[in-house]
Design a protein around this motif. Structure first.
Motif, PDB file in Angstrom:
ATOM      1  N   MET A 107      30.203  37.123  48.773  1.00  0.00           N
ATOM      2  CA  MET A 107      29.946  38.008  49.910  1.00  0.00           C
ATOM      3  C   MET A 107      30.015  39.472  49.495  1.00  0.00           C
ATOM      4  N   GLU A 108      31.038  39.826  48.715  1.00  0.00           N
ATOM      5  CA  GLU A 108      31.192  41.213  48.268  1.00  0.00           C
ATOM      6  C   GLU A 108      30.044  41.619  47.345  1.00  0.00           C
ATOM      7  N   LEU A 109      29.701  40.762  46.407  1.00  0.00           N
ATOM      8  CA  LEU A 109      28.636  41.080  45.458  1.00  0.00           C
ATOM      9  C   LEU A 109      27.284  41.179  46.163  1.00  0.00           C
ATOM     10  N   ALA A 110      27.050  40.280  47.115  1.00  0.00           N
ATOM     11  CA  ALA A 110      25.784  40.317  47.850  1.00  0.00           C
ATOM     12  C   ALA A 110      25.655  41.607  48.643  1.00  0.00           C
ATOM     13  N   ASN A 111      26.738  42.045  49.236  1.00  0.00           N
ATOM     14  CA  ASN A 111      26.716  43.292  50.002  1.00  0.00           C
ATOM     15  C   ASN A 111      26.322  44.461  49.105  1.00  0.00           C
ATOM     16  N   LEU A 112      26.954  44.560  47.938  1.00  0.00           N
ATOM     17  CA  LEU A 112      26.627  45.641  47.013  1.00  0.00           C
ATOM     18  C   LEU A 112      25.196  45.523  46.504  1.00  0.00           C
ATOM     19  N   ALA A 113      24.760  44.298  46.230  1.00  0.00           N
ATOM     20  CA  ALA A 113      23.410  44.100  45.690  1.00  0.00           C
ATOM     21  C   ALA A 113      22.331  44.433  46.716  1.00  0.00           C
ATOM     22  N   ARG A 114      22.592  44.182  47.982  1.00  0.00           N
ATOM     23  CA  ARG A 114      21.610  44.536  49.018  1.00  0.00           C
ATOM     24  C   ARG A 114      21.557  46.050  49.227  1.00  0.00           C
ATOM     25  N   LEU A 115      22.713  46.693  49.163  1.00  0.00           N
ATOM     26  CA  LEU A 115      22.752  48.140  49.351  1.00  0.00           C
ATOM     27  C   LEU A 115      22.183  48.893  48.156  1.00  0.00           C
ATOM     28  N   HIS A 116      22.298  48.291  46.965  1.00  0.00           N
ATOM     29  CA  HIS A 116      21.875  48.962  45.728  1.00  0.00           C
ATOM     30  C   HIS A 116      21.109  47.963  44.857  1.00  0.00           C
ATOM     31  N   PRO A 117      19.910  47.586  45.252  1.00  0.00           N
ATOM     32  CA  PRO A 117      19.172  46.532  44.534  1.00  0.00           C
ATOM     33  C   PRO A 117      18.957  46.858  43.060  1.00  0.00           C
ATOM     34  N   GLY A 118      19.216  45.879  42.232  1.00  0.00           N
ATOM     35  CA  GLY A 118      18.966  46.007  40.806  1.00  0.00           C
ATOM     36  C   GLY A 118      19.932  46.887  40.050  1.00  0.00           C
ATOM     37  N   ARG A 119      21.047  47.275  40.687  1.00  0.00           N
ATOM     38  CA  ARG A 119      21.942  48.233  40.039  1.00  0.00           C
ATOM     39  C   ARG A 119      23.363  47.683  39.845  1.00  0.00           C
ATOM     40  N   LEU A 120      23.537  46.371  39.951  1.00  0.00           N
ATOM     41  CA  LEU A 120      24.869  45.787  39.841  1.00  0.00           C
ATOM     42  C   LEU A 120      24.880  44.699  38.782  1.00  0.00           C
ATOM     43  N   ALA A 121      25.953  44.657  38.010  1.00  0.00           N
ATOM     44  CA  ALA A 121      26.221  43.548  37.090  1.00  0.00           C
ATOM     45  C   ALA A 121      27.645  43.084  37.348  1.00  0.00           C
ATOM     46  N   ALA A 122      27.812  41.782  37.540  1.00  0.00           N
ATOM     47  CA  ALA A 122      29.108  41.244  37.961  1.00  0.00           C
ATOM     48  C   ALA A 122      29.748  40.434  36.841  1.00  0.00           C
ATOM     49  N   GLY A 123      30.863  40.922  36.338  1.00  0.00           N
ATOM     50  CA  GLY A 123      31.613  40.194  35.330  1.00  0.00           C
ATOM     51  C   GLY A 123      32.744  39.398  35.961  1.00  0.00           C
ATOM     52  N   ILE A 124      32.889  38.144  35.540  1.00  0.00           N
ATOM     53  CA  ILE A 124      33.964  37.274  36.009  1.00  0.00           C
ATOM     54  C   ILE A 124      34.646  36.682  34.785  1.00  0.00           C
ATOM     55  N   GLY A 125      35.988  36.649  34.808  1.00  0.00           N
ATOM     56  CA  GLY A 125      36.715  36.105  33.662  1.00  0.00           C
ATOM     57  C   GLY A 125      37.897  35.263  34.082  1.00  0.00           C
ATOM     58  N   HIS A 126      38.659  34.817  33.076  1.00  0.00           N
ATOM     59  CA  HIS A 126      39.833  33.983  33.330  1.00  0.00           C
ATOM     60  C   HIS A 126      40.977  34.773  33.962  1.00  0.00           C
ATOM     61  N   GLY A 127      41.036  36.079  33.685  1.00  0.00           N
ATOM     62  CA  GLY A 127      42.237  36.846  33.997  1.00  0.00           C
ATOM     63  C   GLY A 127      43.247  36.686  32.873  1.00  0.00           C
ATOM     64  N   VAL A 128      44.025  37.728  32.626  1.00  0.00           N
ATOM     65  CA  VAL A 128      45.071  37.663  31.598  1.00  0.00           C
ATOM     66  C   VAL A 128      46.124  36.658  32.061  1.00  0.00           C
ATOM     67  N   PRO A 129      46.412  35.624  31.265  1.00  0.00           N
ATOM     68  CA  PRO A 129      47.314  34.558  31.729  1.00  0.00           C
ATOM     69  C   PRO A 129      48.656  35.057  32.259  1.00  0.00           C
ATOM     70  N   GLU A 130      49.269  36.019  31.579  1.00  0.00           N
ATOM     71  CA  GLU A 130      50.567  36.514  32.029  1.00  0.00           C
ATOM     72  C   GLU A 130      50.446  37.216  33.374  1.00  0.00           C
ATOM     73  N   TRP A 131      49.379  37.965  33.561  1.00  0.00           N
ATOM     74  CA  TRP A 131      49.165  38.633  34.847  1.00  0.00           C
ATOM     75  C   TRP A 131      48.954  37.610  35.957  1.00  0.00           C
ATOM     76  N   MET A 132      48.186  36.569  35.673  1.00  0.00           N
ATOM     77  CA  MET A 132      47.953  35.543  36.687  1.00  0.00           C
ATOM     78  C   MET A 132      49.257  34.842  37.049  1.00  0.00           C
ATOM     79  N   ARG A 133      50.105  34.625  36.053  1.00  0.00           N
ATOM     80  CA  ARG A 133      51.405  34.000  36.328  1.00  0.00           C
ATOM     81  C   ARG A 133      52.251  34.905  37.196  1.00  0.00           C
ATOM     82  N   GLN A 134      52.213  36.209  36.918  1.00  0.00           N
ATOM     83  CA  GLN A 134      53.041  37.158  37.672  1.00  0.00           C
ATOM     84  C   GLN A 134      52.740  37.166  39.160  1.00  0.00           C
ATOM     85  N   VAL A 135      51.496  36.908  39.531  1.00  0.00           N
ATOM     86  CA  VAL A 135      51.120  36.962  40.946  1.00  0.00           C
ATOM     87  C   VAL A 135      50.923  35.561  41.545  1.00  0.00           C
TER      88      VAL A 135
END
Length: 271
Positions: free
Chosen positions: A70-98
């Motif tokens: 939903m968030e990415l689609a909103n940005l992509a509609r407002l700014h067509p062709g100008r977004l690149a979305a990176g997704i990762g695992h997250g740093v394991p220790e940070w994920m554990r902390q939260v």
């Protein structure tokens, strides 16, 4: 790249200034405790007219795939062709902390990327996976131009996953030209797969030793093997050119210090 240690309010003048240069991309970060990637990307896109803005990198454990789409689609509609979305695992220790650590990071990342891409294409998604569960959901306003979804990864199995399900791969700071052919081989994707390389930039000398040692620990390599674009502007430019020659499609330099624009300008002049 807008460095995470800079105050967020400096993003606006930084983005506007870069929009007046010849650079193609501005990358923003999402690191635990520093700043949110979606809000930073929205800000940068709103104050520029030309730059592609990359998000590097939203952690899959912190982002429900439907909400992320939903968030990415909103940005992509407002700014067509100008977004690149990176997704990762997250740093394991940070994920554990939260409290967001997951038993199978690989399954979560694959199912997140697969479902987010499908949602951005306007599909209705039902998935009863190992980590992601979606029941007949779709976007009311899918983007006309779906943004590319890239995986921010570093391990062999994660690189292979990226080659299977993502449209590009983001590799972290410290990876050097000699590493890229092996990374490309592990990704195993076709020619349309974008390889984005993050690299430290410091045109006033060497990158701070403690920063290098910290990144060496993250990459599980020796500090002397951490590659940087540093030294004189000409030496930094030579490193950037070497990364291109070794297979990088996009190089996002991360200026270290309080005057990032000066370093970017020096690098561009040398290039």
């Amino acid at each position: 790249m807008f460095d995470r240690d800079l105050p967020p309010e400096r993003l606006v003048p930084f983005a506007r200034a870069l929009d007046e240069t010849v650079v193609d991309d501005l990358w923003v970060v999402e690191d635990l405790g520093w700043t949110g990637g979606i809000s930073a990307a929205a800000t940068a896109l709103a104050v520029t007219s030309r730059l592609r803005v990359g998000i590097g990198i939203t952690p899959a454990p912190l982002r429900n795939p439907m909400l992320l789409a939903m968030e990415l689609a909103n940005l992509a509609r407002l700014h067509p062709g100008r977004l690149a979305a990176g997704i990762g695992h997250g740093v394991p220790e940070w994920m554990r902390q939260v409290g967001a650590a997951v038993p199978s990071p690989l399954a979560l990342l694959e199912e997140t990327i697969t479902s987010v891409r499908a949602l951005l294409r306007g599909e209705t998604v039902t998935l009863d996976g190992r980590a992601v569960r979606l029941d007949g959901v779709s976007l009311v306003h899918p983007p006309t131009v779906p943004p590319p979804v890239l995986a921010g990864v570093k391990g062999p199995r994660s690189l292979a996953l990226s080659g299977r399900v993502a449209q590009g791969t983001i590799v972290p700071e410290g990876v050097g030209p000699a590493d890229l052919p092996g990374i490309v081989e592990r990704i195993g994707a076709d020619g349309d797969h974008e390889l984005v390389v993050f690299t430290y930039l410091h045109t006033g000398g060497e990158v701070d030793r403690s920063l290098v040692e910290g990144q060496a620990g993250f990459l599980d390599i020796a500090p002397e093997d951490v590659a940087t674009a540093s030294g004189t502007p000409q030496e930094a430019a030579a490193q950037v050119k070497a990364l291109w020659a070794a297979g990088a499609n996009t190089i996002a330099v991360r200026p270290i210090g309080q005057e990032p624009l000066e370093q970017v300008t020096a690098l561009l002049s040398a290039l």
